[in-house]
Design a protein around this motif. Sequence first.
Motif, PDB file in Angstrom:
ATOM      1  N   ALA A   1       1.620  -8.386   5.419  1.00 21.91           N
ATOM      2  CA  ALA A   1       2.245  -9.390   4.545  1.00 21.91           C
ATOM      3  C   ALA A   1       1.999  -9.048   3.083  1.00 21.91           C
ATOM      4  O   ALA A   1       2.898  -9.165   2.247  1.00 21.91           O
ATOM      5  CB  ALA A   1       1.715 -10.784   4.870  1.00 21.91           C
ATOM      6  N   ALA A   2       0.786  -8.593   2.759  1.00 17.20           N
ATOM      7  CA  ALA A   2       0.468  -8.266   1.368  1.00 17.20           C
ATOM      8  C   ALA A   2       1.338  -7.119   0.858  1.00 17.20           C
ATOM      9  O   ALA A   2       1.825  -7.140  -0.272  1.00 17.20           O
ATOM     10  CB  ALA A   2      -1.008  -7.906   1.233  1.00 17.20           C
TER      11      ALA A   2
ATOM     12  N   LYS B   1       2.757  -6.091  -3.144  1.00 19.58           N
ATOM     13  CA  LYS B   1       3.188  -4.761  -3.594  1.00 19.58           C
ATOM     14  C   LYS B   1       3.044  -3.769  -2.448  1.00 19.58           C
ATOM     15  O   LYS B   1       2.138  -3.889  -1.626  1.00 19.58           O
ATOM     16  CB  LYS B   1       2.410  -4.299  -4.832  1.00 19.58           C
ATOM     17  CG  LYS B   1       0.902  -4.346  -4.678  1.00 19.58           C
ATOM     18  CD  LYS B   1       0.192  -3.847  -5.927  1.00 19.58           C
ATOM     19  CE  LYS B   1      -1.317  -3.855  -5.709  1.00 19.58           C
ATOM     20  NZ  LYS B   1      -2.058  -3.132  -6.736  1.00 19.58           N
ATOM     21  N   PRO B   2       3.930  -2.772  -2.418  1.00 19.20           N
ATOM     22  CA  PRO B   2       3.979  -1.866  -1.264  1.00 19.20           C
ATOM     23  C   PRO B   2       2.701  -1.058  -1.057  1.00 19.20           C
ATOM     24  O   PRO B   2       2.389  -0.672   0.057  1.00 19.20           O
ATOM     25  CB  PRO B   2       5.145  -0.921  -1.584  1.00 19.20           C
ATOM     26  CG  PRO B   2       5.924  -1.562  -2.669  1.00 19.20           C
ATOM     27  CD  PRO B   2       5.020  -2.508  -3.396  1.00 19.20           C
ATOM     28  N   ASP B   3       1.948  -0.827  -2.126  1.00 21.42           N
ATOM     29  CA  ASP B   3       0.738  -0.014  -1.964  1.00 21.42           C
ATOM     30  C   ASP B   3      -0.528  -0.881  -1.957  1.00 21.42           C
ATOM     31  O   ASP B   3      -1.610  -0.416  -2.293  1.00 21.42           O
ATOM     32  CB  ASP B   3       0.661   1.039  -3.077  1.00 21.42           C
ATOM     33  CG  ASP B   3       0.601   0.410  -4.463  1.00 21.42           C
ATOM     34  OD1 ASP B   3       0.863  -0.815  -4.584  1.00 21.42           O
ATOM     35  OD2 ASP B   3       0.288   1.124  -5.432  1.00 21.42           O
ATOM     36  N   PHE B   4      -0.371  -2.140  -1.563  1.00 22.28           N
ATOM     37  CA  PHE B   4      -1.519  -3.054  -1.550  1.00 22.28           C
ATOM     38  C   PHE B   4      -2.632  -2.512  -0.666  1.00 22.28           C
ATOM     39  O   PHE B   4      -2.401  -2.081   0.468  1.00 22.28           O
ATOM     40  CB  PHE B   4      -1.082  -4.430  -1.027  1.00 22.28           C
ATOM     41  CG  PHE B   4      -2.084  -5.509  -1.319  1.00 22.28           C
ATOM     42  CD1 PHE B   4      -1.998  -6.244  -2.480  1.00 22.28           C
ATOM     43  CD2 PHE B   4      -3.123  -5.771  -0.432  1.00 22.28           C
ATOM     44  CE1 PHE B   4      -2.935  -7.240  -2.768  1.00 22.28           C
ATOM     45  CE2 PHE B   4      -4.062  -6.755  -0.712  1.00 22.28           C
ATOM     46  CZ  PHE B   4      -3.963  -7.493  -1.875  1.00 22.28           C
ATOM     47  N   LYS B   5      -3.865  -2.524  -1.192  1.00 19.45           N
ATOM     48  CA  LYS B   5      -5.031  -2.067  -0.422  1.00 19.45           C
ATOM     49  C   LYS B   5      -5.879  -3.285  -0.072  1.00 19.45           C
ATOM     50  O   LYS B   5      -6.591  -3.822  -0.911  1.00 19.45           O
ATOM     51  CB  LYS B   5      -5.861  -1.077  -1.252  1.00 19.45           C
ATOM     52  CG  LYS B   5      -5.118   0.209  -1.594  1.00 19.45           C
ATOM     53  CD  LYS B   5      -5.086   1.153  -0.409  1.00 19.45           C
ATOM     54  CE  LYS B   5      -4.319   2.432  -0.708  1.00 19.45           C
ATOM     55  NZ  LYS B   5      -2.853   2.241  -0.795  1.00 19.45           N
ATOM     56  N   ILE B   6      -5.786  -3.697   1.179  1.00 21.27           N
ATOM     57  CA  ILE B   6      -6.387  -4.973   1.569  1.00 21.27           C
ATOM     58  C   ILE B   6      -7.914  -4.984   1.400  1.00 21.27           C
ATOM     59  O   ILE B   6      -8.479  -5.977   0.945  1.00 21.27           O
ATOM     60  CB  ILE B   6      -5.955  -5.381   3.011  1.00 21.27           C
ATOM     61  CG1 ILE B   6      -6.370  -6.814   3.338  1.00 21.27           C
ATOM     62  CG2 ILE B   6      -6.485  -4.434   4.064  1.00 21.27           C
ATOM     63  CD1 ILE B   6      -5.498  -7.875   2.734  1.00 21.27           C
ATOM     64  N   THR B   7      -8.581  -3.876   1.716  1.00 23.50           N
ATOM     65  CA  THR B   7     -10.051  -3.889   1.610  1.00 23.50           C
ATOM     66  C   THR B   7     -10.502  -4.005   0.155  1.00 23.50           C
ATOM     67  O   THR B   7     -11.512  -4.633  -0.134  1.00 23.50           O
ATOM     68  CB  THR B   7     -10.688  -2.608   2.212  1.00 23.50           C
ATOM     69  OG1 THR B   7      -9.861  -1.493   1.897  1.00 23.50           O
ATOM     70  CG2 THR B   7     -10.840  -2.716   3.701  1.00 23.50           C
ATOM     71  N   ARG B   8      -9.721  -3.429  -0.739  1.00 25.58           N
ATOM     72  CA  ARG B   8     -10.109  -3.437  -2.145  1.00 25.58           C
ATOM     73  C   ARG B   8      -9.556  -4.636  -2.909  1.00 25.58           C
ATOM     74  O   ARG B   8     -10.174  -5.125  -3.847  1.00 25.58           O
ATOM     75  CB  ARG B   8      -9.612  -2.142  -2.795  1.00 25.58           C
ATOM     76  CG  ARG B   8     -10.535  -1.617  -3.860  1.00 25.58           C
ATOM     77  CD  ARG B   8     -10.103  -0.265  -4.405  1.00 25.58           C
ATOM     78  NE  ARG B   8      -8.731  -0.214  -4.823  1.00 25.58           N
ATOM     79  CZ  ARG B   8      -7.908   0.816  -4.569  1.00 25.58           C
ATOM     80  NH1 ARG B   8      -8.349   1.854  -3.890  1.00 25.58           N
ATOM     81  NH2 ARG B   8      -6.664   0.798  -4.996  1.00 25.58           N
TER      82      ARG B   8
END
Length: 262
Positions: free
Chosen positions: A200-201, A206-213
Amino acid sequence: GLSVGRLGARSSSALLPYGFFMVGLYASSLFPVNGHFIQNPCPIFGCTRGNFMLDWHKGGGRAPGPGSFGVRFFMMLNWNELEAQCLSCQKCALADKRTNVVFGVGPRDAEVMFIGEGPGENEDLQGEPFVGRGGKLLDDMLELIDLDRHKNVYIANIVKCRPPQNRDPLNTEQDACIGYLRNQAALIRPKIIVCLGRIAAMRIIKPDFKITREHGQFFKKGNIYMMATLHPAALLRNPAQKPAAFDDFLKLRDKIDELQAD
Ligand code: URA
């Protein structure tokens, strides 16, 4: 970011009762809309203008065909029209295997909207988002910050039908379905959107969303504050991440309080 000319009046809901209306307008990727070019439209709000939404289409999907791209204007539907269309949707192959379309749950004037990726088995059987073990965990976390799906949050998914074996929804499936979510968001007009998990993020923020960070960080798009938190299913698999998710919820509470103070 976005520049999409002025598409009609801002007369809000005045045209909605006239019902479904679609103008299919396919053009090249460089087709100017009212003299403007479309750049990186937000899947939720960037393409909404007055009673119209702009669907930016690139390749894939059942319509208009592989390798094509273009833009499509369509009129926003009201809740009854939207739900009826969504419940009878046949726009992608997920329709063939579903028990229920999982449209969404919650008050339609909620200030906070949660977005997951797609229904799992329990959701498919019951027709409501987040009703399994993950859903119970989500409800518990919401309660800690005075949120409740029946009182003050709306919950929906990127795709409304269950992907087989709970695999990630394909981009083509997301493309086929995202218009329903966009229309839901445009009707609700939430102040805050919370994405549950990476899928979802990546689609909403944004397409390059980094969930852990990047979980717990707010991104402002137009007038909407958006953030992502860890998916409840990920927390069930890895309970060590629960404190980090709880921290995100506290930040959400702070943001709600801050916006209510203004
Ligand atoms: N996971 C999701 O992303 N959405 C649901 O509705 C259920 C599980």
